[in-house]
Design an enzyme around this catalytic site. Structure first.
Site, PDB file in Angstrom:
ATOM      1  N   ILE A  17     -85.500  47.661 -21.246  1.00  0.00           N
ATOM      2  CA  ILE A  17     -85.395  49.102 -21.060  1.00  0.00           C
ATOM      3  C   ILE A  17     -86.760  49.766 -21.141  1.00  0.00           C
ATOM      4  O   ILE A  17     -87.710  49.211 -21.693  1.00  0.00           O
ATOM      5  CB  ILE A  17     -84.453  49.739 -22.109  1.00  0.00           C
ATOM      6  N   GLY A  71    -100.343  45.984 -52.937  1.00  0.00           N
ATOM      7  CA  GLY A  71     -99.707  45.617 -54.189  1.00  0.00           C
ATOM      8  C   GLY A  71     -98.371  46.313 -54.367  1.00  0.00           C
ATOM      9  O   GLY A  71     -97.544  45.900 -55.169  1.00  0.00           O
ATOM     10  N   ASN A  72     -98.139  47.398 -53.617  1.00  0.00           N
ATOM     11  CA  ASN A  72     -96.877  48.127 -53.699  1.00  0.00           C
ATOM     12  C   ASN A  72     -95.801  47.581 -52.754  1.00  0.00           C
ATOM     13  O   ASN A  72     -94.629  47.948 -52.878  1.00  0.00           O
ATOM     14  CB  ASN A  72     -97.064  49.611 -53.363  1.00  0.00           C
ATOM     15  N   SER A  73     -96.178  46.743 -51.797  1.00  0.00           N
ATOM     16  CA  SER A  73     -95.209  46.273 -50.802  1.00  0.00           C
ATOM     17  C   SER A  73     -93.995  45.638 -51.455  1.00  0.00           C
ATOM     18  O   SER A  73     -94.110  44.765 -52.316  1.00  0.00           O
ATOM     19  CB  SER A  73     -95.848  45.232 -49.877  1.00  0.00           C
ATOM     20  N   GLY A 104     -78.498  42.598 -23.772  1.00  0.00           N
ATOM     21  CA  GLY A 104     -79.102  41.777 -22.727  1.00  0.00           C
ATOM     22  C   GLY A 104     -79.766  42.570 -21.626  1.00  0.00           C
ATOM     23  O   GLY A 104     -79.584  42.269 -20.433  1.00  0.00           O
ATOM     24  N   ASP A 109     -88.310  43.903 -42.064  1.00  0.00           N
ATOM     25  CA  ASP A 109     -89.264  43.583 -43.128  1.00  0.00           C
ATOM     26  C   ASP A 109     -88.618  43.605 -44.504  1.00  0.00           C
ATOM     27  O   ASP A 109     -89.214  44.072 -45.481  1.00  0.00           O
ATOM     28  CB  ASP A 109     -90.461  44.531 -43.101  1.00  0.00           C
ATOM     29  N   HIS A 154     -92.748  40.519 -45.368  1.00  0.00           N
ATOM     30  CA  HIS A 154     -94.150  40.118 -45.219  1.00  0.00           C
ATOM     31  C   HIS A 154     -94.768  39.662 -46.540  1.00  0.00           C
ATOM     32  O   HIS A 154     -95.792  39.004 -46.547  1.00  0.00           O
ATOM     33  CB  HIS A 154     -94.986  41.235 -44.577  1.00  0.00           C
TER      34      HIS A 154
END
Length: 356
Positions: A263, A202-204, A260, A130, A100
């Site tokens: 659930i 800012g830590n991502s 496929g 991510d 992100h």
């Protein structure tokens, strides 16, 4: 009311650090008495600050309630500048960060702890976990850190986060692992480490270290009523990151297995009728035509209790177990059909790449 801040929502984004290029330590540091100074001095040079320009605000990875609020308050396609953290994992300049942080970016610039700036290339990015992998070209060997084993970490173990919260570079926070295997509804493979080490915007993409200086997680999300840390942060476990990075470095994509099926969880009523003490398994709602599941003979209403040795207690157990298989690999399933257990064999397919 708290809001879950993940993916492209305003969460943690950023970070650069310290001094003197040294590689990650191999021996554990004694932490409480002397503090974390030795650890930080060693690992900080490998943590970088990431600036992104020309990106567009993406909402596809957010939980639905957050997405609606985000779209009301912001133009969906407005250009933005973004900040994030990352960390170098090889001397030739491979860098790990969050998907992100760089999603939709036209330009990605990386700043090292000594202030040197580089244009970065996005080698690959995986929206489902991510995680993204970048590369920079430098004339010298770069300081780097190594992955530890997140599975060996225990609730209560001490951890250190390094990053660039709110643009404050070289910031270090400490805490403990509050919980493991958290599902925060951010994606199909949620398995987050929860920590009370302060993580802010800012830590991502920044590293979460154990007290041996090994990366045991990638800081990714927080829960917060106002956007700041309240001591509930989440990191992608290093065991997941290591596999994703290896896949991305190969060809820029992540290949996952595909069954496929659609659930749903077993209901309490069904569990009671079947004589189970609690709900378990994955109930098949639909089987895709010409899918591996259809070829294997799975039917609507079947309950998958075990997938190739993995007991299915929750839906994500099946999702992760299938995704971990290589295409064309064979697996066996224990299936409950109309009250009777049976074993079905399946040849795994290839999951189509996810839209980012």
């Amino acid at each position: 009311m708290t809001s879950l801040l993940t993916k492209s929502a305003p969460i943690a984004l950023a970070a650069a650090l310290a001094i003197s290029p040294i590689l990650a330590p191999t021996a554990a540091f004694a932490v409480p008495a002397g503090g974390y100074a030795d650890l930080v001095e060693t690992v900080a040079p490998a943590v970088v600050f990431i600036e992104v320009t020309g990106a567009v605000q993406a909402t596809s990875g957010m939980p639905e309630t957050l997405r609606r609020r985000f779209e009301r308050n912001s133009p969906q396609e407005s250009p933005r500048a973004g900040l994030g953290s990352g960390f170098i994992i090889s001397s030739d300049g491979q860098i790990v960060t969050n998907h992100h942080v760089i999603s939709g970016a036209k330009n990605v610039e990386v700043t090292l702890s000594d202030g040197t700036k580089y244009d970065a290339e996005v080698i690959g990015s995986d929206a489902a976990t991510d995680i993204a992998l970048l590369s920079i070209k430098a004339d010298v060997d770069l300081p780097f850190v190594s992955f530890g084993t997140s599975e060996q970490m225990r609730v209560g173990d001490e951890v250190v986060a390094v990053g660039n919260p709110f643009g404050l570079s070289s910031s270090v926070t400490s805490g403990i692992i509050s919980a493991k295997a958290r599902d925060i509804n951010a994606g199909p493979y949620d398995d987050f480490i929860q920590t009370d080490a302060a993580i802010n915007r800012g830590n991502s993409g920044g590293p979460l270290f154990n007290n041996s200086g090994d990366v045991i997680g990638v800081n990714t999300a927080i829960i917060s009523p106002a956007g700041g840390s309240v001591g509930i942060g989440f990191a992608v476990p290093s065991d997941v990151v290591r596999e994703v990075v290896a896949d991305l470095s190969d060809d820029g994509t992540v290949t996952r297995g595909w069954l496929g099926v659609s659930i749903r969880p077993m209901s309490d009523e069904v569990a009671e009728v079947l004589g189970f003490e609690s709900t378990k398994g994955a109930v098949i709602e639909a089987v895709s035509k010409d899918s591996p599941a259809a070829t294997a003979g799975l039917e609507k209403g079947d309950i998958i209790l075990d997938f190739d040795g993995t007991q299915i207690s929750a839906l994500r157990d099946l999702t992760r177990a299938v995704a971990a298989k290589n295409p064309e690999e064979k697996a066996s399933m224990t299936v409950l059909r109309r009250g009777k257990e049976m074993t079905l064999d399946v040849t795994i397919g290839t999951l189509a790449p996810q839209e980012t």
